[in-house]
Enzyme design. Sequence first.
Site, PDB file in Angstrom:
ATOM      1  N   ASP A   1       2.296   3.395  -1.493  1.00  0.00           N
ATOM      2  CA  ASP A   1       3.680   3.842  -1.386  1.00  0.00           C
ATOM      3  C   ASP A   1       4.091   3.747   0.082  1.00  0.00           C
ATOM      4  OD1 ASP A   1       6.124   5.345  -2.072  1.00  0.00           O
ATOM      5  OD2 ASP A   1       5.159   6.970  -0.962  1.00  0.00           O
TER       6      ASP A   1
ATOM      7  N   SER B   1       6.803   0.794  -4.041  1.00  0.00           N
ATOM      8  CA  SER B   1       7.749   1.784  -3.532  1.00  0.00           C
ATOM      9  C   SER B   1       8.974   1.906  -4.424  1.00  0.00           C
ATOM     10  CB  SER B   1       8.177   1.372  -2.115  1.00  0.00           C
ATOM     11  OG  SER B   1       9.230   2.159  -1.633  1.00  0.00           O
ATOM     12  N   GLY B   2       9.666   3.017  -4.261  1.00  0.00           N
ATOM     13  CA  GLY B   2      10.963   3.162  -4.900  1.00  0.00           C
ATOM     14  C   GLY B   2      12.056   2.434  -4.149  1.00  0.00           C
TER      15      GLY B   2
ATOM     16  N   ASP C   1       2.376   9.840  -2.421  1.00  0.00           N
ATOM     17  CA  ASP C   1       2.619  11.221  -2.005  1.00  0.00           C
ATOM     18  C   ASP C   1       3.601  11.968  -2.896  1.00  0.00           C
ATOM     19  OD1 ASP C   1       4.959   9.734  -0.969  1.00  0.00           O
ATOM     20  OD2 ASP C   1       5.439  11.630   0.026  1.00  0.00           O
TER      21      ASP C   1
END
Length: 288
Positions: free
Chosen positions: A9, A44-45, A218
């Site tokens: 991430d 990742s977003g 996270d």
Amino acid sequence: MPVKLIAVDMDGTFLNSEKKYDKTRFLQQYSQLQQRGIHFVAASGNPLYTLKAYFPEIANDMAFVAENGAYVVDRAQTLNYDHFSPEILQQILQDLIPDYAQNLILCAKDCAYIQHNVSEKTQQKLNIYFKQLRQVDDLLQVHDQICKVTLTTTQDDNQQILDDVSEKPYIQHTAAKMVSSGFSFIDLIIPNRHKAYGLQFLQQKWGIDHQEVLAIGDNYNDQEMIEMAGYGFAMANAVPKLKQTAQYFAPTNEQQGVLEVIDAVLQNSSLQRYKKTEQFLQKNGSSF
């Protein structure tokens, strides 16, 4: 089993609080990973264009799982792009625009759409995460393939908006799934289009088993990826739920925790020192 794929991430994990990382150290690691045949994936977003901006030297050689798993690219080749059907998207927007027009971001392949009346303060925040913003008069008139609908919130109204949106019929009937991706963002994604789903396209292409994957995150949107991986790491600064799921822990993002773990992989060091055991928890404190 040996690690053949490292998926990380970005915000709160690979990047520190200033959205930076030790580039010299990582690029040396990346070269060694390539020599060893170990794949590195940014999962990742964030939108793809934002992710690429963090890796200007190697972006065209890298693989990305962007938009929380909906957009998968390897060496500039698109392996998958999922988007909401026009019907579901219209249902979501017609419902949310009356109350949250200034909070909404529509995420497409090459840009993100916001309305013209978004406040300057909100735009400053969005510019950090969405490097290609496009302002429009009416989000309902956007004719593009939208893979994710994001609501930007503040610490004051985040829980209220979470509670409100969680009761919406398209969430209750699983036409869309709501996840928190941190930094007061709430993402509405296509159900089952999470990071673990996106990684599977790369695993299939490269012939990599789940047990050969090391994943680090996270936040809540890392849950499925951490559960899937043979080596599922939570950052020391991760949300409690992810710490409960993970079997391994990395130092915080401020301590370059990801780069520490990559060094351990490259040095063929045992990852057992990062494993969640009673002895580990006592040594590192109850915050884990």
